[in-house]
Structure formats: C-alpha cells, structure tokens
Design an enzyme around this catalytic site. Sequence first.
Site, short mmCIF file in Angstrom:
data_model
loop_
_atom_site.label_atom_id
_atom_site.label_comp_id
_atom_site.label_asym_id
_atom_site.label_seq_id
_atom_site.Cartn_x
_atom_site.Cartn_y
_atom_site.Cartn_z
N HIS A 1 -9.40 3.51 -1.50
CA HIS A 1 -8.09 3.16 -1.22
C HIS A 1 -7.56 2.27 -2.55
CE1 HIS A 1 -4.18 1.40 0.07
NE2 HIS A 1 -4.73 0.56 0.89
N CYS B 1 0.89 -1.33 0.05
CA CYS B 1 -0.01 -0.13 -0.10
C CYS B 1 0.86 1.31 -0.11
CB CYS B 1 -0.95 -0.13 1.21
SG CYS B 1 -2.07 -1.46 1.44
#
Length: 378
Positions: free
Chosen positions: A325, A82
């Site tokens: 996200h 991420c």
Amino acid sequence: MTSVSVIGKGITKFGKTNQTIKSLMLAACREAIVDAGRPKVDAVFVGNFAAGSLANQEILGSVLTNELGLGNVPSVKVEGACASGGIAFRQAYQLVKSGEYETVLVAGGEKMTGIDTKTVTKAINLAMDNDSNEGASGLTFPGFFGVLANRYMYEYGAEKRHLAMVALKNRKYAVSNPIAQFRKNTSIEEIMEARPITDPLGLFDCSPITDGAAAVVIQKGSLGVEILASGQASGTPLMQEVENILHMPATRESANDAYKKAGIEPEDVDVVELHDCFSMTEIVAIEELGFFEKGKGWKAVEEDLTKHGGTVPVNTSGGLLSKGHPIGATGISQIIQIVDQLNNHACNQVDNARIGLAQNLGGTGAYSTVHIFKKKGA
C-alpha cells in the site's frame, strides 16, 4: 458519447527500496508511455499523499513533466489521503471526456520506508481530523477499524477467523503477483497467531508500509480498455459523527453513482479490486458495493464467494494487505490490475472477465472513488 480508454500502463515492484519517489515514479511513467506507443501527452496528473513529509519532495507534477521531456504541458498533484490515486485518475478522465485533453498521463506514488515508525505514523494520521477531540485522544487508523471490526462481529456473528480468511485469500493471490510486497505463503494458523495490533486486528490484518509507483495513459477513443464510469463521494472523517459505523456512505454512494453512469448492476461485474487497508474493510466494502447483503459479507468470505469460481473474485492482485500500500500509488495500481484482467494477461486471470471495478478509499471513509471498466470490443 465520447469514449475514453486506458491505452498504457506501468508499475514498479512494491515493497522496500532505496530508490527516491522521483525515480520510482519516473520508472512507472516511462513504462506507461512506452506501453501506450509514445503518444503526445497533453497533461499530467499525479496522486500523492505525503511526499513532502515522508520524501522531502513536493511539486511532483512539474518534476515528472520536466524529467519526462513533456514540455510545458499542465500538471498537478492531487491529494486525497489513500484515495489520492483514484481521485487523480477521475480528474484526468473527466477532462479527457469533456474534450479539454486528448491524452493524459496519470501517475501515483509514495516513498514510505527508510523512516522511523513514529514519523510515518504521524504522517499517515494527517489523514484524520486532528483539530478534534479524536485527534487529541490519539485515535489511529488501526484503532478506528478495530472498533468497526468489534462492532461488526457483535452485530452479525462474524469471528476473528473470518478476518484471517480475507488476509489468507489475498496472500495466496499475491504469491502469483510479481510486483507484490509479500509473496511468501502463509496459513490461517500463522495469521490468527500473529502479533496483535489492535483487537481484533493482527499483523496480517493491516496493510504494510510500502514504497512504489504506478502510472497509466488514458486517451480519447476506444483503442484500449474503456472507462465506462467514474464515481466519487465524501464522508465524515470523524468517528463520533458516523451515523452507523458499520456503513461507509462514501463507498456506497460512489458505487451507486458509477453503476448508474455505466448502466450496469453489481451482478454485471466480473472482477473487483477494492481498498482492503484492513481485512475488515474488505468485508464492509463488498457489502457497500452491492455484491452481498449487509451483514453477510463474512459469510461470503467463509463460502469462498470472493475467490475464483465464486460470485465475484476480489483483490486478485493480493490487495493492499499483500500486494502492498504505497498510498499515492494504490488507486492506480488497482486500475492496472483491472486493465490487465480485461486484457487477459493478469496474474490470477479470471476467465471471461468483461467488466471490472476498482474502488479506492481515503481515510476512514472521508473519500471514495469507484471506476468501472469494460473489455475492449466487449
């Protein structure tokens, strides 16, 4: 000392789309290049986590460079779970600062929807150490952060409602963000009563599956928002090796490195975008970044100290929880929100914002980057 600035930015709407990862990233890149005044680009850095397994597309650096007509300039794709976008930005920044390049395009993107949940979950879990008994046991990211949340509540007296307060704050900010995935108002009651994911985390406590792309152009000089510092650190990807599950050393060390390089302290920061992959992660992050004492983050949330008018507004974009996200795009999208804040045209604008910070986490704390920015002329 060489100054490096963000001079252009572009971002797509986050959420579910039928567009390919290529089309999403091209849209963000073209917008960023035009916003920067169409400069000559010397290199391209791309943050992406799972385009191969989720979008059947690799070599994104070459694909974008070719489609954008940038010639034979070097390009590279960076993977750091991420934190892929944040790491790509850091690499580009360091090379501009060193004098290797004058102007660099940094993009991040992910195509995650339109695929069955099992496939997406398997791909996301590649960001864990699967050659371990934790991998064999089926530990997932919600599982890890659920354990962290339960331990935090036990040690410090926080409650599930404090997690809900984080999610509610970020949703309220997202309502005003035109690119956010979730812009529908909610309530503390709806959040508390939502479908459970893993105790004590419910649906609103977990960042969603998202498509989207973001891009910035950075350049030597001080024509835009200045990049004051970049910090990066690593941590163990195994829960059983974590010395204290309530600490994220990579977040703390990357922040301390960036503060030292920028010559500032946490109290000098006016606005923050941090990695709230789960509501609990935001509470831990505001402590590790030095804004609040360890074990007092939940009290800061309860006292509205992470909103406008508080100690420091956090995730004014809506954060990962509500903005969305798209993994590879997240680090760049955080930077764009900070740049917009320092240029005085952000959604949920913070008055007199001069210094901004963006923190991007990878895995369960395997990577963290922290970037600090200063308003032009400040």
